[in-house]
Design a protein around this motif. Structure first.
Motif, PDB file in Angstrom:
ATOM      1  N   ALA A   1      -5.460   8.804  -2.232  1.00 21.62           N
ATOM      2  CA  ALA A   1      -4.907   9.923  -3.013  1.00 21.62           C
ATOM      3  C   ALA A   1      -6.012  10.809  -3.588  1.00 21.62           C
ATOM      4  O   ALA A   1      -5.729  11.737  -4.358  1.00 21.62           O
TER       5      ALA A   1
ATOM      6  N   ALA B   1      -4.446  -3.066  -2.429  1.00 19.34           N
ATOM      7  CA  ALA B   1      -3.466  -1.993  -2.271  1.00 19.34           C
ATOM      8  C   ALA B   1      -3.591  -0.953  -3.384  1.00 19.34           C
ATOM      9  O   ALA B   1      -3.547   0.259  -3.124  1.00 19.34           O
ATOM     10  N   ARG B   2      -3.775  -1.419  -4.613  1.00 17.82           N
ATOM     11  CA  ARG B   2      -3.880  -0.470  -5.733  1.00 17.82           C
ATOM     12  C   ARG B   2      -5.141   0.382  -5.598  1.00 17.82           C
ATOM     13  O   ARG B   2      -5.109   1.597  -5.835  1.00 17.82           O
TER      14      ARG B   2
ATOM     15  N   LEU C   1       0.829  -1.205   0.000  1.00 14.97           N
ATOM     16  CA  LEU C   1       0.000   0.000   0.000  1.00 14.97           C
ATOM     17  C   LEU C   1       0.867   1.261   0.000  1.00 14.97           C
ATOM     18  O   LEU C   1       0.612   2.203  -0.765  1.00 14.97           O
ATOM     19  N   ALA C   2       1.888   1.285   0.839  1.00 15.53           N
ATOM     20  CA  ALA C   2       2.767   2.457   0.899  1.00 15.53           C
ATOM     21  C   ALA C   2       3.419   2.710  -0.460  1.00 15.53           C
ATOM     22  O   ALA C   2       3.494   3.858  -0.930  1.00 15.53           O
ATOM     23  N   ARG C   3       3.854   1.641  -1.095  1.00 13.92           N
ATOM     24  CA  ARG C   3       4.517   1.772  -2.397  1.00 13.92           C
ATOM     25  C   ARG C   3       3.539   2.301  -3.455  1.00 13.92           C
ATOM     26  O   ARG C   3       3.870   3.199  -4.241  1.00 13.92           O
ATOM     27  N   GLU C   4       2.328   1.744  -3.477  1.00 12.45           N
ATOM     28  CA  GLU C   4       1.328   2.185  -4.458  1.00 12.45           C
ATOM     29  C   GLU C   4       0.905   3.632  -4.199  1.00 12.45           C
ATOM     30  O   GLU C   4       0.703   4.406  -5.139  1.00 12.45           O
ATOM     31  N   PHE C   5       0.770   4.000  -2.933  1.00 14.48           N
ATOM     32  CA  PHE C   5       0.367   5.363  -2.603  1.00 14.48           C
ATOM     33  C   PHE C   5       1.440   6.369  -3.005  1.00 14.48           C
ATOM     34  O   PHE C   5       1.142   7.455  -3.517  1.00 14.48           O
ATOM     35  N   ARG C   6       2.697   5.997  -2.780  1.00 15.45           N
ATOM     36  CA  ARG C   6       3.794   6.927  -3.110  1.00 15.45           C
ATOM     37  C   ARG C   6       3.890   7.179  -4.624  1.00 15.45           C
ATOM     38  O   ARG C   6       4.391   8.227  -5.053  1.00 15.45           O
TER      39      ARG C   6
ATOM     40  N   ALA D   1      -4.867   2.792  -2.455  1.00 15.51           N
ATOM     41  CA  ALA D   1      -3.904   3.874  -2.710  1.00 15.51           C
ATOM     42  C   ALA D   1      -4.573   4.991  -3.496  1.00 15.51           C
ATOM     43  O   ALA D   1      -4.394   6.178  -3.184  1.00 15.51           O
ATOM     44  N   LYS D   2      -5.369   4.631  -4.490  1.00 14.52           N
ATOM     45  CA  LYS D   2      -6.076   5.653  -5.282  1.00 14.52           C
ATOM     46  C   LYS D   2      -7.085   6.402  -4.424  1.00 14.52           C
ATOM     47  O   LYS D   2      -7.197   7.625  -4.500  1.00 14.52           O
TER      48      LYS D   2
END
Length: 392
Positions: free
Chosen positions: A308, A300-301, A16-21, A304-305
């Motif tokens: 954002a 996670a994808r 999740l952190a990676r997708e959000f970043r 994350a959206k």
């Protein structure tokens, strides 16, 4: 601006952190971990032996590296004691000190805990589980001290069979015990399970089924004696429990967040409390628990959206699970719970395809055993309806 806070440093939290970043490089982000927050893929633990990977080679990065890489604060060896959802605040404990942490959005990525059976005997406290890299280090240390390399595994589910195959391929002697009459009892129809079991037995793995462990006793010369309900005794150097996992819902329940088998969420991964989400093995999405990698990636994808600013429901296409048992290559797409299906089987020299169809003759699941059958994975997956449809 208060940070987005992720509780948990497993695959769900880091993915999740990676997708959000990718979508927002600057929003303050905090991860809280009860351990050292090493980043690794938990599924690699059950076949690390045959890959000749020692525990220190499994981690992809430590907390310092990951904090830099993801522009994120990571609090290690820190426990979340409570959630105040009205104040949007957590109470934390680190090395005996209590602090608080505010959040704008909170994500529960707290995973699942190993199910432990109540087993008698003075050796029961020595039964190992592998649910983290910390657990795996202890498991490998115990294996390295084995002279006869005899490992008894409790549980013939996916993880138990993967570990058995990995151990057998590296010179160990694996015996798998399960109360069910077949391995992978929840995933396979009986005729496929029989062929799968036979393939693993041909490598030397032993199955003791339709019984359970009553007692594990220490023995000064033999290591451990495992006493079964059927009266049989097994000798082991290491006893590994792989009975299954139970979503970690205790923190959510204490915060009055709705739970069932897992932390209940809708398709936006929202819990019953505002600005609190759940993801990964702990999340029960629309009544469905799927503790596998592909659903986690989908979650996670989507989340994350949403975090954002692009509200995005999770989409579950048909997601087959590849079981890491090279002695019996297996791909499983379980039919949804509550759907009556009929099985049709096509056999090959090296395995079989078993298809589960519903009353309208729609393909709802399948099992592919062997290399020949495995080639049909993509073709068959396209025929299965989505578990949670994409919303246009």
């Amino acid at each position: 601006m208060q940070p987005i806070v992720i509780i948990g440093s497993g695959m769900a939290g880091y993915t999740l952190a990676r997708e959000f970043r990718k979508l927002n490089p600057e929003q303050p982000l905090v991860m809280i971990s009860a351990d050292d927050a090493a980043n690794y893929a938990k599924p690699t633990l059950s076949n690390a032996l045959v890959g000749n990977k020692v525990p220190d080679q499994i981690a992809l990065g430590d907390a310092t590296k990951m904090a830099t890489q993801l522009n994120m604060q990571i609090l290690t060896h820190t426990w979340v004691k409570s959630i105040d959802h009205q104040a949007h605040e957590l109470t934390l404990e680190h090395e005996g000190q209590t602090t608080t942490q505010a959040y704008s959005k909170l994500i529960l990525a707290v995973g699942a805990n190993p199910i432990r059976l109540a087993i008698a005997g003075d050796g029961s406290d020595d039964i190992l589980v592998v649910n983290s890299l910390v657990d795996y280090r202890k498991f490998r240390e115990n294996l390295d001290q084995c002279s006869d390399k005899r490992v008894v595994i409790l549980g013939a589910g996916l993880i138990g069979c993967e570990f058995a195959n990995d151990l057998q391929n590296t010179g160990h002697k694996a015996t798998v015990i399960d109360l069910a009459p077949q391995p992978l009892g929840r995933l396979l129809p009986a005729h496929v399970a029989g062929a799968f079991q036979q393939n693993l037995e041909e490598t030397g793995i032993q199955f003791v089924l339709s019984t359970t462990v009553e007692k594990v006793s220490k023995h000064p010369e033999k290591g451990y004696v495992v006493t079964l309900a059927n009266g049989q005794n097994l000798v082991a150097d290491v006893v590994l429990s792989a009975i299954g996992l139970q979503p970690n819902i205790s923190l959510a329940k204490a915060a009055d967040i709705n739970t069932s088998r897992g932390v209940i969420t809708n398709t936006l991964l929202e819990t019953s409390k505002e600005d609190i989400y759940a993801i990964g093995d702990c999340a029960e999405v629309n009544g469905t628990l799927l503790p596998y990698v592909m659903p986690l990636m989908q979650q996670a994808r989507a989340l994350a959206k949403t975090l954002a600013g692009q509200t995005t429901p999770v989409h579950y296409p048909a997601m087959p699970v590849a079981v890491k048992t090279p002695a019996a290559p297996l791909t499983v797409l379980p039919a949804p719970l509550g759907v009556d299906v009929t099985w049709e089987t096509e056999e090959f020299d090296d395995g079989m395809i078993a298809k589960a169809t519903d009353s309208e003759n729609t393909l709802r699941g399948f099992v592919l055993l062997g290399a020949t059958a495995g080639k049909q994975r993509l073709t068959l997956t396209k025929l299965v309806p989505d578990l949670i449809p994409a919303r246009v």
